[in-house]
Design a protein around this motif. Structure first.
Motif, mmCIF file in Angstrom:
data_model
loop_
_atom_site.group_PDB
_atom_site.id
_atom_site.type_symbol
_atom_site.label_atom_id
_atom_site.label_comp_id
_atom_site.label_asym_id
_atom_site.label_seq_id
_atom_site.Cartn_x
_atom_site.Cartn_y
_atom_site.Cartn_z
ATOM 1 N N GLY A 141 -57.722 -70.039 -3.530
ATOM 2 C CA GLY A 141 -56.381 -69.550 -3.785
ATOM 3 C C GLY A 141 -55.502 -70.517 -4.536
ATOM 4 O O GLY A 141 -55.863 -71.675 -4.781
ATOM 5 N N VAL A 142 -54.317 -70.010 -4.870
ATOM 6 C CA VAL A 142 -53.316 -70.826 -5.560
ATOM 7 C C VAL A 142 -52.798 -71.928 -4.644
ATOM 8 O O VAL A 142 -52.239 -72.919 -5.096
ATOM 9 C CB VAL A 142 -52.170 -69.921 -6.060
ATOM 10 C CG1 VAL A 142 -51.040 -70.736 -6.689
ATOM 11 C CG2 VAL A 142 -52.700 -68.909 -7.070
ATOM 12 N N ASP A 143 -53.019 -71.786 -3.343
ATOM 13 C CA ASP A 143 -52.584 -72.800 -2.384
ATOM 14 C C ASP A 143 -53.447 -74.062 -2.426
ATOM 15 O O ASP A 143 -53.247 -74.978 -1.628
ATOM 16 C CB ASP A 143 -52.592 -72.238 -0.968
ATOM 17 C CG ASP A 143 -53.979 -71.790 -0.511
ATOM 18 O OD1 ASP A 143 -54.891 -71.730 -1.357
ATOM 19 O OD2 ASP A 143 -54.151 -71.493 0.681
ATOM 20 N N GLN A 144 -54.435 -74.106 -3.365
ATOM 21 C CA GLN A 144 -55.307 -75.266 -3.584
ATOM 22 C C GLN A 144 -56.346 -75.445 -2.481
ATOM 23 O O GLN A 144 -56.988 -76.488 -2.402
ATOM 24 C CB GLN A 144 -54.482 -76.552 -3.741
ATOM 25 C CG GLN A 144 -53.409 -76.468 -4.815
ATOM 26 C CD GLN A 144 -52.574 -77.739 -4.925
ATOM 27 O OE1 GLN A 144 -52.891 -78.765 -4.318
ATOM 28 N NE2 GLN A 144 -51.497 -77.670 -5.697
ATOM 29 N N PRO A 166 -51.852 -68.501 1.845
ATOM 30 C CA PRO A 166 -50.389 -68.450 1.768
ATOM 31 C C PRO A 166 -49.884 -67.994 0.402
ATOM 32 O O PRO A 166 -48.730 -67.597 0.271
ATOM 33 C CB PRO A 166 -49.968 -69.904 2.055
ATOM 34 C CG PRO A 166 -51.131 -70.508 2.763
ATOM 35 C CD PRO A 166 -52.339 -69.846 2.194
ATOM 36 N N HIS A 167 -50.744 -68.076 -0.624
ATOM 37 C CA HIS A 167 -50.370 -67.680 -1.984
ATOM 38 C C HIS A 167 -51.452 -66.747 -2.517
ATOM 39 O O HIS A 167 -52.309 -66.273 -1.777
ATOM 40 C CB HIS A 167 -50.203 -68.926 -2.861
ATOM 41 C CG HIS A 167 -49.119 -68.792 -3.900
ATOM 42 N ND1 HIS A 167 -49.110 -67.758 -4.810
ATOM 43 C CD2 HIS A 167 -48.023 -69.554 -4.180
ATOM 44 C CE1 HIS A 167 -48.054 -67.899 -5.614
ATOM 45 N NE2 HIS A 167 -47.368 -68.975 -5.241
ATOM 46 N N GLU A 202 -57.906 -76.014 -11.216
ATOM 47 C CA GLU A 202 -57.087 -76.382 -12.370
ATOM 48 C C GLU A 202 -56.960 -77.890 -12.519
ATOM 49 O O GLU A 202 -56.509 -78.377 -13.569
ATOM 50 C CB GLU A 202 -55.696 -75.750 -12.244
ATOM 51 C CG GLU A 202 -55.686 -74.240 -12.469
ATOM 52 C CD GLU A 202 -54.287 -73.649 -12.435
ATOM 53 O OE1 GLU A 202 -53.329 -74.411 -12.157
ATOM 54 O OE2 GLU A 202 -54.139 -72.445 -12.688
ATOM 55 N N ASP A 203 -57.368 -78.637 -11.492
ATOM 56 C CA ASP A 203 -57.328 -80.100 -11.610
ATOM 57 C C ASP A 203 -58.523 -80.639 -12.404
ATOM 58 O O ASP A 203 -58.670 -81.855 -12.566
ATOM 59 C CB ASP A 203 -57.253 -80.766 -10.227
ATOM 60 C CG ASP A 203 -58.477 -80.467 -9.350
ATOM 61 O OD1 ASP A 203 -59.488 -79.951 -9.873
ATOM 62 O OD2 ASP A 203 -58.416 -80.746 -8.141
ATOM 63 N N THR A 251 -54.659 -75.305 -8.382
ATOM 64 C CA THR A 251 -55.133 -73.982 -7.968
ATOM 65 C C THR A 251 -56.658 -73.923 -7.978
ATOM 66 O O THR A 251 -57.296 -74.383 -8.923
ATOM 67 C CB THR A 251 -54.574 -72.904 -8.906
ATOM 68 O OG1 THR A 251 -53.155 -72.856 -8.778
ATOM 69 C CG2 THR A 251 -55.159 -71.544 -8.600
ATOM 70 N N VAL A 252 -57.236 -73.361 -6.922
ATOM 71 C CA VAL A 252 -58.679 -73.119 -6.896
ATOM 72 C C VAL A 252 -58.938 -71.833 -7.675
ATOM 73 O O VAL A 252 -58.486 -70.755 -7.269
ATOM 74 C CB VAL A 252 -59.209 -72.997 -5.454
ATOM 75 C CG1 VAL A 252 -60.702 -72.666 -5.466
ATOM 76 C CG2 VAL A 252 -58.962 -74.291 -4.689
#
Length: 480
Positions: free
Chosen positions: A469-472, A450-451, A172-173, A154-155
């Motif tokens: 977004g959570v879509d990375q 998208p998320h 999160e990476d 996730t960004v």
């Protein structure tokens, strides 16, 4: 329209040949009438004799045969060229009209996109023609110009460089990625954190980048070498947010005379960076002020009752800081002296996720570029899990507007440089633009990601907004 003699002669010749090329008596009569009115339109279409009448018949026949082979083809091409002159010119007119319309459309689009580069409606360096009255609202529109992919998680945060066409994203990476938001190209990955990167921030002049993580550390990065020059430790739990405090113009000038290029503990020169302090907020309920030159904690605020999730610093002068979090209260602090609390704003009914003063140039940018900004220092925007976006007046400590248009948690807010709009993003996958004057949502970017949309960043002058977004992915939005 005034034609030259040559143009008029060519036009009449073209009309004459066109009429002659058409079948029918009326065309021939019209051609004869034109020839009578302007004999010069009848171009010599027969080959002239190459020799005078004094030559003998055999030599004339031989020479004329050779001459005819060379001239008949030339005459044929010339006649055909004249006969098609009108057709070619006639078909060229609508083609050029279509081209003009396309260019006018492109000019209008570019005028909106790059209106910030114009000088008083035009000028030597602007592309907006004077008198076009282009409205420069600087608001995002769909679709996004680029979607930047590369993160494996996730960004969580994004930031825009104050000078370069560079955007940064944390994930999160555990990595920070740098991008060129103008071309959509990937630039570099900064690795060093061992857990989620929660927040990132550029110094006011863009010389360095700071990052905060759930690994309890803050890292300072040199943007020119892409290396970590210092790791700051002191918090006891997840570090939620970081911001640089811009130094006042007078302080920058004093530091320039004082430092004189002397080495510092972190390798950061406060005068060059345009800041002397970094402020951080943590789940350990504290807010810490770090000296960017020594890397040590200079002050700690410990009067919060719960997790401090977000902070905002007034970029125009660096004199105020706002903090909020799980206690649903917004606290306003001075950033100089004893750093006392001067105001408390109450109204949210759930956890506060985002705060923002007006997006404005810092004192260092005003000094270097001569930028003038609108005085909107007393306004603050906030967003939270109660699905509301609020506008506050710090001086009177009152809530001016409440916008309840999001259908899920609000994760990020931006107070527009004009002071007329609030841009917000949330878990309903939208980016919304609130019109402060009319107290309504004037535009919604549906499915911006998208998320869940986790973060937003906007430049104070360049027409660019980025979202994570959570879509990375990181999306780049052009502002109209």
């Amino acid at each position: 329209m005034v034609l030259t003699d040559r143009q008029r002669s060519d036009l009449h010749a073209g009309i004459y040949e066109y009429l002659r090329s058409q079948e029918g008596n009326y065309f021939e009569e019209a051609a004869d009438a034109l020839a009578e009115a302007d004999p010069s339109c009848v171009r010599d279409s027969s080959p002239s004799e190459p020799y005078g009448g004094g030559a003998d018949d055999a030599s004339v026949a031989s020479a004329s045969t050779k001459f005819s082979r060379m001239t008949v083809a030339t005459w044929t091409r010339s006649s055909a060229k004249l006969s098609t002159l009108l057709e070619r010119k006639w078909t060229a007119v609508p083609r050029l009209q279509r081209k003009v319309l396309e260019l006018e459309k492109a000019l209008a689009q570019n005028a909106k996109m790059y209106a910030h580069r114009a000088n008083n409606g035009g000028g030597a360096f602007g592309i907006v023609p004077s008198g076009t009255n282009v409205e420069r609202r600087m608001l995002p529109r769909q679709p996004q110009s680029y979607t930047l992919a590369g993160h494996a998680g996730t960004v969580t945060c994004v930031a825009i460089h104050p000078t370069f066409t560079m955007a940064a994203s944390g994930s999160e990476d555990g990595t920070i990625k740098l991008w060129d938001h103008e071309s959509g190209e990937y630039t570099r990955t900064l690795k060093g954190h061992t857990n989620t990167v929660r927040s990132i921030a550029f110094t006011p002049t863009g010389t360095h980048l700071a990052s905060a993580s759930s690994d309890l550390s803050i890292k300072l990065w040199d943007i020119t070498t892409y290396t970590c020059i210092r790791t700051l430790r002191g918090h006891d739990h997840t570090i939620s947010a970081i911001k640089f405090i811009p130094s006042p113009l007078a302080a920058i000038e004093t530091l320039e005379k004082k430092n004189g290029g002397d080495a510092t503990g972190t390798g950061i020169d406060s005068a060059v960076a345009g800041t002397s302090f970094l402020v951080s907020a943590s789940r350990d309920k504290t807010i810490k002020f770090w000296d960017v030159e020594t890397g040590f904690v200079e002050h700690t605020i410990s009067d919060n009752n719960d997790w401090v999730r977000c902070i905002a610093v007034r970029e125009s002068d660096g004199e105020l800081m706002a903090s909020a979090g799980n206690d649903q209260i917004i606290s306003i602090f001075q950033t100089t002296g004893d750093r006392n609390k001067i105001a408390t704003l109450v109204g949210h009914e759930h956890v506060i996720e985002a705060l923002a003063f007006v997006t404005a140039p810092t004192p260092a940018e005003k000094k270097d570029k001569g930028i003038k900004s609108k005085d909107l220092n007393n306004f603050l925007a906030s967003g939270g899990r109660d699905r509301s976006v609020r506008l506050w007046n710090i001086a009177t400590q009152e809530c001016l507007n409440v916008f309840k248009y999001h259908e899920n948690w609000v994760r990020s807010v931006i107070l527009h440089p004009s002071g007329n709009y609030i841009i917000s993003a949330g878990d309903d996958r939208t980016i919304r633009i609130m019109d402060i004057k009319s107290n309504r949502c004037m535009r919604t970017l549906e499915n911006a990601h998208p998320h869940f949309v986790t973060s937003l960043a906007m430049h104070h002058t360049l027409p660019i907004l980025v979202s994570g977004g959570v879509d990375q992915h990181v999306n780049c939005w052009q502002l109209e």
